[in-house]
Design an enzyme around this catalytic site. Structure first.
Site, PDB file in Angstrom:
ATOM      1  N   GLY A 348       0.788  -1.204   0.065  1.00  0.00           N
ATOM      2  CA  GLY A 348       0.053   0.212   0.042  1.00  0.00           C
ATOM      3  C   GLY A 348       0.765   1.158  -0.052  1.00  0.00           C
ATOM      4  N   ALA A 349       1.930   1.327   0.812  1.00  0.00           N
ATOM      5  CA  ALA A 349       2.883   2.269   0.969  1.00  0.00           C
ATOM      6  C   ALA A 349       4.181   1.817   1.526  1.00  0.00           C
ATOM      7  CB  ALA A 349       2.308   3.520   1.674  1.00  0.00           C
ATOM      8  N   MET A 350       5.161   2.655   1.507  1.00  0.00           N
ATOM      9  CA  MET A 350       6.540   2.270   1.948  1.00  0.00           C
ATOM     10  C   MET A 350       6.950   3.527   2.781  1.00  0.00           C
ATOM     11  SD  MET A 350       8.510  -0.080   3.222  1.00  0.00           S
ATOM     12  CE  MET A 350      10.041   0.553   4.105  1.00  0.00           C
ATOM     13  N   GLU A 351       7.676   3.353   4.096  1.00  0.00           N
ATOM     14  CA  GLU A 351       7.836   4.307   5.212  1.00  0.00           C
ATOM     15  C   GLU A 351       9.319   4.875   4.711  1.00  0.00           C
ATOM     16  OE1 GLU A 351       8.479   0.791   7.435  1.00  0.00           O
ATOM     17  OE2 GLU A 351       6.869   1.601   6.078  1.00  0.00           O
ATOM     18  N   ASN A 352       9.859   4.893   3.690  1.00  0.00           N
ATOM     19  CA  ASN A 352      11.262   5.180   3.374  1.00  0.00           C
ATOM     20  C   ASN A 352      11.544   6.719   3.999  1.00  0.00           C
ATOM     21  OD1 ASN A 352      11.567   2.936   1.291  1.00  0.00           O
ATOM     22  ND2 ASN A 352      10.349   4.313   0.164  1.00  0.00           N
ATOM     23  N   HIS A 384      -0.304   6.424   8.851  1.00  0.00           N
ATOM     24  CA  HIS A 384       0.399   5.177   9.130  1.00  0.00           C
ATOM     25  C   HIS A 384       2.033   5.455   8.758  1.00  0.00           C
ATOM     26  CE1 HIS A 384       0.816   0.803   9.340  1.00  0.00           C
ATOM     27  NE2 HIS A 384       2.150   0.946   8.404  1.00  0.00           N
ATOM     28  N   GLU A 385       2.230   6.027   7.602  1.00  0.00           N
ATOM     29  CA  GLU A 385       3.751   6.071   7.026  1.00  0.00           C
ATOM     30  C   GLU A 385       4.437   7.203   7.837  1.00  0.00           C
ATOM     31  OE1 GLU A 385       4.619   3.465   5.479  1.00  0.00           O
ATOM     32  OE2 GLU A 385       2.637   2.957   5.025  1.00  0.00           O
ATOM     33  N   HIS A 388       5.969   6.295  11.264  1.00  0.00           N
ATOM     34  CA  HIS A 388       7.057   5.659  11.160  1.00  0.00           C
ATOM     35  C   HIS A 388       8.177   6.288  11.070  1.00  0.00           C
ATOM     36  CE1 HIS A 388       5.820   1.175  10.688  1.00  0.00           C
ATOM     37  NE2 HIS A 388       5.164   1.566   9.632  1.00  0.00           N
ATOM     38  N   GLU A 407       5.021  -2.363  12.981  1.00  0.00           N
ATOM     39  CA  GLU A 407       3.664  -2.398  12.095  1.00  0.00           C
ATOM     40  C   GLU A 407       2.504  -2.201  12.866  1.00  0.00           C
ATOM     41  OE1 GLU A 407       3.755  -1.393   9.065  1.00  0.00           O
ATOM     42  OE2 GLU A 407       5.764  -1.961   8.339  1.00  0.00           O
TER      43      GLU A 407
END
Length: 965
Positions: A348-352, A384-385, A388, A407
């Site tokens: 869905g998404a990534m917290e880079n 959410h991201e 993080h 998570e």
């Protein structure tokens, strides 16, 4: 506030000159690649180079370090200097490639004559017969390389040295390499889209959990934190992005040979490899005010930006960042927050850190086309991201066995951040429906697993990938929400602050969080029956949860491990004997009572005894992660209260009563007819959460009985219950011409129409088919409300034939807004024509028709259709080898197996599952756990149908006169 690292313009100019030299080296690497055309980059390329050896692995020999999946603790990275050049056009072999070089500076912690560094699917330039060049730093003398090779199973570049590295000394390792910019959605990969008929290519990344090694050689474990210096060589007309700011705010443009330029970025903060990101694209963006302390940019396809689809994300990112700064009491650690919507993205998404990547549906919002559900998805995923950025990025768990902490925490607090950004949405209530009810069903299976695993049990990449599941995210959120509730949100936040302050830029284990929360509890004087650690370890170190049974005649309270199949045994041992320390909150006659801790298997609380006219409901607002059962008398009182004054029971607890009752019935703890009786009050209910909870549970009855004689009476009963809701919204919306003001009312309107059409409420099908036909007659003017499109499309396609299906398919292929495309993608599975569903299944494995990221979800959509279920099951069995090997980056194998087998309830289907397991033992990967859950669920379903079919048929029949069905 962390500002990042600034350098002078003079130093920046020096770095740019260095980038030109690096670019020349990289361009030369394309020649290396041409010399290695014989190596097919479509196949794994981590085979050894010609002239080197791959070390033999035999079961009889002791394990060598390179045969183990964890890095030894002898080396510690300090920094990387990575330069990469992605080719956005295919070469003569039709392959997209990238070339690059990397220098990693590392310290020797323990004397060793072996260097192990992760590498996967990279081809290396050879230097005097070796894959790398080793140099000493700060006067250290580097030994010569003895031999080097690529160890494929464990994904290492292995370098044996002629003499040991010295403890305390620092070295640097230089490598040059070429890899494929594949479309596998992992590592450094490519995403494609069309812009006005022109094919565009994006080079982008997804490193989590173990794919940074596909982009460059690295110590690819979360505890191996380092600083990253990144330079990208890219086409002149594109922009390059990474975690940090580029050197001079605007990207630096350098003409290098064939109209390319180099962009270098400031050094990152100390961080893990899985958080690294770099992207080359020609996207547009919108940004925050230039004078803002943090630069916020939202990037997407230029057309999407021009249409304003990034405006909502930009509007909400600032407030959510501010919320978390206050919540953690720590400033945002970076100068900027880039968020980018990618056409192809598996998660869905990534917290880079500083460059968050999203699916388009998770970031872009168009108010004329996107629904309120789309809007909520954007807000919660952004939240959410961003959560993080501190919890996960600033402080990172040491190893993947504690992924739940990362998570689960972000899932929980994402609702707090979204609630701050959209205070009228009741997000703190929606977490129960969206996250907790679902995971209670999964965690009630004997094939579930504890939240926290032992490090030694999570070694291989497939072990790590399997942890990205409902237990990790949803149960993690549920138990942290429970903890926050019984120590209070204020104390929880204080503990987080000291935890983050002590461990910033470092790694932790979950015990570190318990310690800091305990410190906050002690400081504020909150009473707990045991330490935070003692209480919480019972919730994270053993699978499952309790059912608490309250006898209101005696005040006796008992806990028992809740299993859907109450006759099955649990093979997994537990140090706590499947007992928990349970915080019980409860309401008696509408008034909240003091919290009661159940610390043993059984206890007595005299305050829980009831008089003849009293009633009691436990677990206020579902703050506790447990189910509740009662004596039969209290059940009858609750049913009576629901039938006369349902609003006296809090709204979430009305939903809880339904969900608990249906699941207790499935576990044979109460009669199924009692569970069905909890839905009778719905004729008077207009709130979304109780309705949606009931629909989800009744959906199980459809899964089990929609091919049997139960179906008719069941349809008639639900028709009777939903018709008042349909009429309520018809009035509220002035005959469907207005949108309800309340966020959850908008959701409930969808339920009213969807289930009215499903069960044949007069006027519903005519309404949806008319709207759809009007759109077909004027494709450029879709007047269907964005909130109602999913259900209207589905019902119209189900009622129609090939003409309606082909129209919807053409609209899907031409959709420029991802959320609209997603609605059509799902609705296309609603057709009742088997040949259309079979054709649709074939499209799923053709990336030209359906993107890889959407393929598994589409197959599950088809399987949810009674006509399509067996077709989808036959399809994945026939195509499993192709799916597993060619779609590994885009498929969630676990969700695929779970979705396609949900209807299974016969001996024949059970045997098919067993055969599938036997046929594919060696290629199940992350689907292995889901397959075990499917087997268990099928067995449970079989038993449930045998036991309940006749009573359910009799009950539904008794509710509706025969003439109505």
């Amino acid at each position: 506030m962390g500002k990042g690292f600034f350098i002078s313009k003079t130093v920046a100019a020096i770095c740019v000159v260095a980038a030109i030299g690096a670019a020349a080296t990289i361009i030369a690497l394309s020649v290396v690649y041409d010399q290695e055309k014989s190596k097919n980059l479509d196949a794994p390329v981590t085979t050894a180079e010609p002239g080197t050896t791959t070390q033999p692995t035999t079961p009889s020999t002791p394990k060598q370090p390179w045969q183990l999946y964890r890095l030894p603790d002898s080396l510690s990275p300090v920094s990387y200097n990575v330069t990469l050049r992605p080719q956005l056009k295919p070469n003569n072999d039709g392959l997209y490639i990238f070339s690059g070089h990397s220098t990693v500076v590392f310290t020797c912690v323990k004397e060793t004559d072996l260097i192990l560094i992760h590498s996967n699917k990279l081809n290396f330039t050879m230097f005097e017969g070796h894959h790398a060049v080793l140099r000493g730093v700060d006067g250290a003398s580097a030994p010569s390389l003895k031999t080097s090779w690529l160890e494929v199973p464990t994904q290492y570049l292995v370098i044996q040295l002629s003499s040991p590295l010295q403890a305390g000394s620092t070295y640097e390792l230089f490598t040059e390499f070429v890899g494929e910019l594949a479309d596998d959605l992992g590592g450094f990969y490519r995403s494609e889209y069309e812009d006005d008929g022109v094919k565009k290519v994006v080079a982008t990344t997804q490193m989590q959990p173990t794919d940074a090694r596909k982009a460059f050689p690295c110590f690819d474990e979360p505890a191996m934190k380092a600083v990253f210096h990144v330079t990208l060589i890219h086409p002149h007309e594109t922009v390059a992005l990474s975690n940090s700011m580029n050197y001079v705010y605007q990207y630096h443009s350098l003409i290098i040979g064939d109209a390319t330029r180099g962009t270098s970025f400031e050094p990152t903060e100390i961080m893990s490899t899985y958080l690294l990101a770099f992207i080359v694209c020609d996207f547009g963006y919108v940004h925050s005010d230039p004078g803002a302390e943090i630069l916020i940019r939202v990037w997407a396809r230029r057309k999407a930006i021009e249409e304003g689809q990034g405006a909502y994300a930009l509007e909400k990112t600032g407030p959510i960042l501010s919320f978390f700064e206050k919540y953690y009491n720590i400033s945002y650690p970076l100068q900027k927050s880039d968020q980018i919507a990618l056409p192809d993205f598996s998660a869905g998404a990534m917290e880079n850190w500083g460059l968050i990547t999203y699916r388009e549906t998770a970031l872009l919002y168009n108010p004329t086309v996107s629904s309120n559900g789309d809007k909520e998805r954007v807000a919660t995923i952004i939240s959410h991201e961003l959560a993080h950025m501190w919890f996960g990025n600033l402080v990172t768990t040491r190893w993947w066995n504690d992924l739940w902490l990362n998570e689960g925490f972000a899932t929980y607090v994402s609702y707090l951040g979204a609630n701050y950004a959209e205070p009228n949405w009741n997000m703190k209530e929606l977490i129960v429906l969206n996250e907790i009810f679902d995971v209670l069903a999964v965690d009630a299976l004997t094939s579930s697993h504890p939240l926290s695993s032992k490090e030694e049990d999570i070694m291989k990449p497939e072990d790590i990938n399997a942890l990205f599941d409902t237990i990790t995210y949803n149960k993690g959120a549920a138990v942290l929400r429970m903890l926050s509730s019984f120590i209070t949100e204020d104390v929880f936040s204080k503990g987080l602050h000291t935890y983050l302050e002590e461990f910033k830029y470092k790694n932790t284990v979950y015990q570190d969080l318990w310690k800091h929360l305990q410190m906050a509890v002690d400081e504020t004087g909150i009473w707990l029956p045991h330490s935070v650690e003692a209480i919480m370890n019972r919730w994270i170190l053993q699978m499952g949860f309790p059912v608490v049974t309250i006898d209101t005649k005696t005040g006796n309270v008992i806990q028992k491990h809740f299993l859907l199949d109450s006759d099955s045994g649990v093979n997994r041992p537990s140090d706590f004997n499947y007992e928990w320390f349970v915080p019980i909150t409860w309401i008696k006659n509408g008034a909240a009572e003091d919290q009661f801790w159940l610390l043993d298997k059984e206890a007595t609380n005299s305050n829980m005894t009831l008089g003849a006219d009293d009633w009691l409901v436990a677990n206020i607002d579902m703050n506790g992660f447990y189910r509740v059962n009662y004596d039969s008398e209290n059940w009858e009182r609750l049913l009576a209260k629901l039938g006369t004054q349902h609003k006296d029971i809090p709204m979430i607890n009305r939903a809880q009563i339904i969900d608990d009752a249906f699941n207790l019935a499935r576990a044979k703890m109460i009669d199924t007819t009692l569970a069905l009786r909890t839905t009778e009050f719905l004729k008077e209910e207009v709130e979304y959460i109780p309705w949606q909870t009931a629909i989800r549970n009744l959906d199980y009855f459809y899964l089990m009985f929609d091919r049997s004689e139960v179906y008719g009476p069941m349809q008639a009963y639900i028709n009777n219950q939903v018709e008042p809701l349909f009429k309520y919204f018809e009035t509220l919306t002035d005959h469907w011409t207005k949108i309800p003001d309340n966020h959850t009312d908008q959701y409930n309107q969808v339920i009213a129409i969807s289930w009215a059409c499903k069960t044949g409420v007069p006027g519903c099908k005519e309404l949806t088919t008319t709207w759809f036909k009007e759109w077909m007659q004027n494709p450029d003017n879709n007047r269907i409300s964005a909130n109602l499109r999913s259900t209207v499309y589905c019902n119209a396609i189900a009622e129609g034939g090939v003409v309606e299906w082909d129209f919807a398919w053409s609209m899907y292929k031409n959709a420029t807004i991802a959320s609209e495309a997603n609605k059509l993608l799902r609705a296309l599975s609603c057709t009742k024509e088997p040949w259309l569903l079979n054709r649709y299944l074939e499209y799923c494995l053709d990336p030209e028709m359906i993107r890889k990221q959407d393929a598994s979800a589409t197959i599950v959509y088809i399987a949810s259709n009674p006509v399509g279920q067996s077709l989808a099951w036959d399809f994945i069995r026939a195509k499993w080898d192709l799916i597993f090997n060619d779609y590994s980056g885009g498929f969630s194998f676990g969700r695929l197996i779970d979705g396609v087998t949900r209807r299974f309830s016969s001996e024949f289907e059970y045997k098919q599952l067993l055969q599938f397991k036997e046929d594919n033992t060696d290629q199940l990967g992350s689907a292995a756990a889901s397959l075990e859950q499917a087997l268990e669920r099928t067995k449970t379903n079989m038993d449930w149908v045998v036991l309940n079919k006749q009573p359910v048929l009799d009950w539904f029949t008794s509710q509706i006169p025969p003439k109505d069905y």
